[in-house]
Scaffold this motif. Structure first.
Motif, mmCIF file in Angstrom:
data_model
loop_
_atom_site.group_PDB
_atom_site.id
_atom_site.type_symbol
_atom_site.label_atom_id
_atom_site.label_comp_id
_atom_site.label_asym_id
_atom_site.label_seq_id
_atom_site.Cartn_x
_atom_site.Cartn_y
_atom_site.Cartn_z
ATOM 1 N N UNK A 83 43.075 -9.721 25.904
ATOM 2 C CA UNK A 83 44.671 -9.155 25.989
ATOM 3 C C UNK A 83 44.526 -7.643 25.672
ATOM 4 N N UNK A 84 45.394 -6.784 26.296
ATOM 5 C CA UNK A 84 45.577 -5.346 26.128
ATOM 6 C C UNK A 84 47.125 -5.036 25.591
ATOM 7 N N UNK A 85 47.247 -4.090 24.790
ATOM 8 C CA UNK A 85 48.590 -3.498 24.441
ATOM 9 C C UNK A 85 48.555 -2.226 24.260
ATOM 10 N N UNK A 86 49.753 -1.412 24.487
ATOM 11 C CA UNK A 86 49.727 -0.196 24.316
ATOM 12 C C UNK A 86 50.710 -0.071 22.860
ATOM 13 N N UNK A 87 50.249 0.993 22.096
ATOM 14 C CA UNK A 87 50.796 1.360 20.692
ATOM 15 C C UNK A 87 51.283 2.664 20.562
ATOM 16 N N UNK A 88 52.328 2.946 19.964
ATOM 17 C CA UNK A 88 52.895 4.274 19.604
ATOM 18 C C UNK A 88 51.973 4.737 18.517
ATOM 19 N N UNK A 89 51.273 6.121 18.550
ATOM 20 C CA UNK A 89 50.620 6.622 17.321
ATOM 21 C C UNK A 89 51.428 7.221 16.499
ATOM 22 N N UNK A 90 51.601 6.868 15.481
ATOM 23 C CA UNK A 90 52.654 7.314 14.260
ATOM 24 C C UNK A 90 51.684 8.002 13.060
ATOM 25 N N UNK A 91 50.648 7.848 13.274
ATOM 26 C CA UNK A 91 49.482 8.340 12.051
ATOM 27 C C UNK A 91 48.704 9.567 12.691
ATOM 28 N N UNK A 92 49.034 9.920 13.623
ATOM 29 C CA UNK A 92 48.052 11.122 14.344
ATOM 30 C C UNK A 92 46.804 10.999 14.507
ATOM 31 N N UNK A 93 46.293 9.484 15.072
ATOM 32 C CA UNK A 93 45.021 9.027 15.042
ATOM 33 C C UNK A 93 44.327 9.572 16.366
ATOM 34 N N UNK A 94 45.620 10.018 17.625
ATOM 35 C CA UNK A 94 45.183 10.399 18.935
ATOM 36 C C UNK A 94 43.834 11.375 19.063
ATOM 37 N N UNK A 95 43.802 12.514 18.235
ATOM 38 C CA UNK A 95 42.744 13.215 18.270
ATOM 39 C C UNK A 95 41.561 12.880 17.547
ATOM 40 N N UNK A 96 41.516 11.802 16.864
ATOM 41 C CA UNK A 96 40.362 11.240 15.898
ATOM 42 C C UNK A 96 39.630 10.162 16.607
ATOM 43 N N UNK A 97 40.317 9.526 17.628
ATOM 44 C CA UNK A 97 39.726 8.390 18.268
ATOM 45 C C UNK A 97 39.199 8.663 19.802
ATOM 46 N N UNK A 98 38.524 8.016 20.377
ATOM 47 C CA UNK A 98 38.050 8.230 21.780
ATOM 48 C C UNK A 98 38.022 6.790 22.514
ATOM 49 N N UNK A 99 38.483 6.930 24.055
ATOM 50 C CA UNK A 99 38.314 5.835 24.805
ATOM 51 C C UNK A 99 36.953 5.187 24.591
#
Length: 109
Positions: free
Chosen positions: A64-80
């Motif tokens: 299963x897949x789910x999209x989540x809103x990044x509320x802790x500024x993780x976007x720049x710290x993780x990669x696909x």
């Protein structure tokens, strides 16, 4: 109406239990929203703003897949492609701990 909807969604997410699951990061995306307020020439008020929302899509062990809103500024710290333990709360992703044992050997990051 949008403010009420946002407030209701925030309250729902804030009350949701925090759950940690093993997952792979499938994708990341940004959504930039602009708003502008104008008044007529005599009142001379003009206001413009933009806000960027960040989203991270996770795939779980069951496929299963789910999209989540990044509320802790993780976007720049993780990669696909990163795998690890994702802490989610309602529609929010609140933490991600990378599983370093899953990294390919011989590569440099």
């Amino acid at each position: 109406m949008l403010m009420i909807s946002s407030g209701v969604r925030y309250a729902k997410n804030a009350r949701s239990p925090r759950e940690t699951r093993y997952a792979r990061i499938i994708s990341k995306r940004m959504d930039v929203r602009h708003s502008t307020n104008h008044m007529n020439e005599n009142n001379a008020m003009h206001s413009s703003s933009s806000r960027t929302y960040y989203y991270i899509t996770l795939e779980f062990d069951d496929g299963s897949r789910q999209e989540y809103i990044d509320v802790k500024n993780l976007y720049g710290l993780v990669a696909e492609g990163d795998v690890g333990y994702a802490a989610v709360q309602g529609d929010w992703i609140v933490a991600f701990e990378r599983d370093v044992s899953q990294r390919p050997s011989g590569g440099t990051y």
